[in-house]
Design a protein around this motif. Sequence first.
Motif, short mmCIF file in Angstrom:
data_model
loop_
_atom_site.label_atom_id
_atom_site.label_comp_id
_atom_site.label_asym_id
_atom_site.label_seq_id
_atom_site.Cartn_x
_atom_site.Cartn_y
_atom_site.Cartn_z
N GLU A 1 -7.53 4.21 -2.31
CA GLU A 1 -7.19 5.61 -2.08
C GLU A 1 -6.76 6.31 -3.36
O GLU A 1 -7.06 7.48 -3.56
CB GLU A 1 -6.13 5.72 -0.99
N THR A 2 -6.07 5.58 -4.24
CA THR A 2 -5.67 6.16 -5.52
C THR A 2 -6.90 6.48 -6.36
O THR A 2 -7.01 7.57 -6.94
CB THR A 2 -4.74 5.20 -6.28
N ASN A 3 -7.86 5.56 -6.41
CA ASN A 3 -9.08 5.80 -7.17
C ASN A 3 -9.89 6.97 -6.60
O ASN A 3 -10.43 7.78 -7.35
CB ASN A 3 -9.92 4.54 -7.26
N THR A 4 -9.94 7.07 -5.29
CA THR A 4 -10.63 8.19 -4.65
C THR A 4 -9.96 9.50 -5.03
O THR A 4 -10.64 10.48 -5.38
CB THR A 4 -10.64 8.02 -3.12
N PHE A 5 -8.64 9.54 -4.98
CA PHE A 5 -7.89 10.74 -5.35
C PHE A 5 -8.13 11.10 -6.81
O PHE A 5 -8.39 12.26 -7.15
CB PHE A 5 -6.40 10.53 -5.09
N LEU A 6 -8.02 10.11 -7.70
CA LEU A 6 -8.21 10.37 -9.13
C LEU A 6 -9.61 10.92 -9.41
O LEU A 6 -9.76 11.89 -10.16
CB LEU A 6 -7.97 9.09 -9.94
#
Length: 67
Positions: free
Chosen positions: A26-31
């Motif tokens: 989810e962090t990578n998707t957000f970034l």
Amino acid sequence: MVITLKVHFSELQATLPNVCEQLISETNTFLTSRGFETLNKEREEMIRSQIKGISSPDHALYKLLRK
């Protein structure tokens, strides 16, 4: 009640690897959605280590939850 807590913490140990992967994903998707680079492998491992560390009896959060 103690038995319930022991089961809870064993479930915690089994769940934490999935929590790590979900958080990283989810962090990578957000970034990416904000135009930033994804987490590098070193940061991913740091996140995994910190989250999995919660299940250690020596971890401050573990001690707090056991009280």
